[in-house]
Design an enzyme around this catalytic site. Structure first.
Site, mmCIF file in Angstrom:
data_model
loop_
_atom_site.group_PDB
_atom_site.id
_atom_site.type_symbol
_atom_site.label_atom_id
_atom_site.label_comp_id
_atom_site.label_asym_id
_atom_site.label_seq_id
_atom_site.Cartn_x
_atom_site.Cartn_y
_atom_site.Cartn_z
ATOM 1 N N TRP A 102 0.833 -1.209 0.000
ATOM 2 C CA TRP A 102 0.000 0.000 0.000
ATOM 3 C C TRP A 102 0.863 1.253 0.000
ATOM 4 C CZ3 TRP A 102 -4.398 -0.559 -2.047
ATOM 5 C CH2 TRP A 102 -5.118 -1.741 -1.882
ATOM 6 N N ASP A 172 -2.006 6.613 6.259
ATOM 7 C CA ASP A 172 -3.065 5.743 5.745
ATOM 8 C C ASP A 172 -3.382 4.746 6.862
ATOM 9 O OD1 ASP A 172 -4.610 3.806 4.515
ATOM 10 O OD2 ASP A 172 -3.202 3.418 2.873
ATOM 11 N N LYS A 196 -12.754 -1.831 5.956
ATOM 12 C CA LYS A 196 -11.912 -2.774 6.689
ATOM 13 C C LYS A 196 -12.377 -2.911 8.134
ATOM 14 C CE LYS A 196 -9.242 -2.908 3.033
ATOM 15 N NZ LYS A 196 -8.192 -1.969 2.703
HETATM 16 C C1 LIG Z 1 -7.540 -1.514 1.378
HETATM 17 C C2 LIG Z 1 -6.458 -0.511 1.532
HETATM 18 C C3 LIG Z 1 -6.304 0.560 0.645
HETATM 19 C C4 LIG Z 1 -7.199 0.745 -0.563
HETATM 20 O O1 LIG Z 1 -8.447 1.083 -0.133
HETATM 21 P P1 LIG Z 1 -9.658 1.387 -1.126
HETATM 22 O O2 LIG Z 1 -10.663 1.918 -0.172
HETATM 23 O O3 LIG Z 1 -10.044 0.105 -1.773
HETATM 24 O O4 LIG Z 1 -9.204 2.394 -2.104
HETATM 25 C C5 LIG Z 1 -5.300 1.465 0.871
HETATM 26 N N1 LIG Z 1 -4.482 1.342 1.930
HETATM 27 C C6 LIG Z 1 -4.590 0.327 2.800
HETATM 28 C C7 LIG Z 1 -3.645 0.239 3.950
HETATM 29 C C8 LIG Z 1 -5.587 -0.634 2.629
HETATM 30 O O5 LIG Z 1 -5.714 -1.638 3.505
#
Ligand SMILES: *Cc1c(COP(=O)(O)O)cnc(C)c1O
Length: 360
Positions: A102, A172, A196
């Site tokens: 990521w 993030d 998530k």
């Molecule tokens: C799932 C995830 C993403 C991408 O997320 P989307 O909402 O599908 O764009 C980005 N960063 C992390 C750490 C993730 O787990």
């Protein structure tokens, strides 16, 4: 009671209580005669849902008044672009810590908008650790410092808040949102998709220092300018009303669990149960440095790939779902977010033990 435990990395398990409440209110919310899905986003019923969700999130995370809360769309993936577009200015550079898949995506996207300096990378050891901050390059002149607090695919999690000095700190937190207390005040931006650990897909939550709002580049599309969303209280256009409503129910559920500090204790306990078992046998392996292991996403391998299929089949028969690892790394992955009860982790460990006995 459902009879399965869902270990999906996302969209992921939600608390049963929340699903039951959403189901009960599906066609008639609070005597309004309408489903939340059918309500005008500017009507007073929906506005009350929206405002309460923000308020509850502020309380849960301890978000200070210095920070705005934005309910957006486009996923964390769109934040990979919004962050540089809003913080780089015309010729700034973004400093990035690279701890896995990521981080790499965030870096790649930022490069479309300006200079990026990767100030630390764990690529040398296949992304199995978080580089200690003492080993990072200088980033004093950066427009911001970006890190991914929990690498969902690699199963690597920061156990500390980086010290970025006067440089705005951006994280993030998609896959560990609300799983542990975060020092919101020391982050310029925290962002994550809801699917998530918070609610349905389609909602992205951003908390942002208000004094950094309003610096987007001139060519920034309206929808990608934080200022526009902040000024409109996340109602520039139609927000993802249903997702915000369910996220709000999850926030209320979290409060009933005792808040973030209490859920953190449960998350520590769940993760320890699984890692202790993994470490007790050479049959299963997890490559991540123990201090940097994720409490949310636990990747592990069997001694040979040929065992993956029978392991997954037996798991499914026992109601243990979605354990297959990410396609880029293979093996297994158990995501054990807030809504995963400890019984689910116990059932998984029981199955792992049984499988080992059969094949070890
Ligand atoms: C799932 C995830 C993403 C991408 O997320 P989307 O909402 O599908 O764009 C980005 N960063 C992390 C750490 C993730 O787990």
């Amino acid at each position: 009671m459902r009879k399965v435990f869902n270990f999906s990395a996302g969209p992921a398990v939600l608390p049963e209580e929340v699903l039951a409440q959403a189901a009960a209110e599906m066609s008639d919310w609070n005597g309004s005669g309408q489903s939340v899905m059918e309500m005008s986003h500017r009507g007073k019923e929906y506005m009350s849902i929206h405002e309460r969700a923000e308020q509850d999130l502020r309380t849960l995370m301890g978000i200070p008044d210095s920070h705005a809360v934005l309910f957006l769309q486009g996923g964390a993936t769109l934040q990979f672009a919004m962050v540089p577009l809003n913080l780089l200015g015309q010729n700034g550079y973004g400093a990035y810590v690279n701890t896995g898949e990521w981080s790499k995506k965030a870096i790649k996207e930022a490069r479309r908008f300006g200079e990026v300096d990767v100030v630390a990378s764990a690529e040398d050891r296949k992304f199995t650790y978080v580089p200690a901050q003492s080993s990072w390059k200088e980033f004093d002149g950066a427009s911001y410092l970006h890190y991914c607090a929990n690498e969902t695919i690699g199963g690597v999690e920061f156990g500390f808040t980086p010290d970025s000095g006067d440089v705005p700190l951006v994280a993030d937190i998609s896959s560990n949102f609300l799983s542990r207390p975060v020092d919101v005040a020391s982050h310029a931006i925290l962002y994550g998709g809801a699917q998530k650990n918070i609610g349905p897909a389609g909602l992205t939550i951003v908390t942002m220092r208000r004094d950094l709002i309003g610096r987007a580049r001139v060519e920034t599309p309206t929808m990608l300018d934080y200022q526009v969303h902040a000024d409109a209280d996340s109602m520039l256009n139609t927000p993802p009303t249903w997702a915000i409503y369910v996220a709000g129910l999850v926030f209320q559920w979290l409060q009933r669990q005792g808040g973030v500090a209490a859920i953190e204790q449960r998350n520590i306990e769940k993760a320890a149960l699984l890692y202790d078992y993994l470490d007790s046998t050479p049959f299963y392996t997890n490559p991540v440095e123990p201090a940097d292991r994720s409490r949310m996403n636990v990747p592990f391998r069997l001694p040979e790939a040929a065992l993956d299929e029978p392991f997954l089949k037996g798991a499914k028969e026992r109601g243990l779902l979605q354990l297959k690892g990410h396609r880029s790394v293979g093996g297994m992955r158990a995501s054990i977010y807030n809504a995963m009860p400890i019984e689910g982790v116990r059932a998984l460990v029981d199955w792992m033990r049984e499988f080992e006995k059969e094949h070890g």
